[in-house]
Enzyme design. Sequence first.
Site, short mmCIF file in Angstrom:
data_model
loop_
_atom_site.label_atom_id
_atom_site.label_comp_id
_atom_site.label_asym_id
_atom_site.label_seq_id
_atom_site.Cartn_x
_atom_site.Cartn_y
_atom_site.Cartn_z
N HIS A 4 2.48 38.11 16.39
CA HIS A 4 2.01 37.95 14.96
C HIS A 4 3.29 38.27 14.07
O HIS A 4 3.86 39.41 13.73
CB HIS A 4 1.10 39.38 14.58
CG HIS A 4 -0.19 39.06 14.97
ND1 HIS A 4 -1.32 38.41 13.96
CD2 HIS A 4 -0.77 39.28 16.24
CE1 HIS A 4 -2.29 38.25 14.90
NE2 HIS A 4 -2.17 38.69 16.12
N GLU B 213 3.82 37.75 11.00
CA GLU B 213 3.73 38.28 9.74
C GLU B 213 3.55 39.72 9.61
O GLU B 213 3.90 40.48 8.54
CB GLU B 213 2.31 37.90 8.97
CG GLU B 213 1.19 38.41 9.82
CD GLU B 213 0.55 37.92 11.01
OE1 GLU B 213 -0.49 38.09 11.55
OE2 GLU B 213 1.33 37.12 11.41
N CYS C 221 -0.90 33.68 17.09
CA CYS C 221 -1.89 34.33 18.02
C CYS C 221 -3.07 33.92 18.38
O CYS C 221 -3.11 32.89 19.34
CB CYS C 221 -2.26 35.84 17.43
SG CYS C 221 -2.93 36.94 18.92
#
Length: 239
Positions: A213, A215, A118
Amino acid sequence: MSRTNLPARPLIAIPARFAATTSALRYAAEVNARALIEAVWRAGGEPASIHPAPGDMAGRLARFDGVLLPGGGDLAPHRYGASDTHDSVYDVDDLQDDFDLELARQALHLGVPLLAVCRGLQVVNVALGGTLEQDMGGPQREHRHVVHPVAIQHGTLLAQATAEEKVEASCYHHQRISRTGTGLTVTARAADGTVEGLELPGSTGWFTAVQWHPEDTAHEDPAQQGLFDALVRAAGDRG
């Protein structure tokens, strides 16, 4: 196997992010997203916070096997030559910008395996002379709190890491690449044309960057976890 004989986990540096208020810690703090740290741990890496402070970046990086450049607030627009600042720009911090930009340059120069996420992607782009679109527009254009498909270029490190040519990406950003930095190539795009991935062909070390993102969904999506696995694998190979 005794504890002393356990294989060492590759040490992955994650620059801390400044937080003005953290009630659980009572004072301002330096933090990183738990999901990001857990994704590195699942991959077999040892996540380590690195303090954003000026100094000998090459010397500090010598302690680590890889780098994860995470998300965060916006870069100051003057960093990429803008003469004005859009009203939507937020959480600009000069020390954070200085540190992240130098970290990106040094990691690429030294060939330290690097995954940029990001803001991290935007930092690398600006570090190599690229520019950003300060605001993508209102709710119909911005990529905040959305999951959308991203098409990945065949044969790229990103395609190898995810083992896919299309993924569902969890996004939270209101800025995007305007002009790509020197040597960078686009490896992924959203349906609206937004650049979602960058790589640097000919780089001396493993490097890929994504605008989303990974994650957020890595705990349940092997394609997203694959990015962290690839980073830790490259870090281990380098050691």
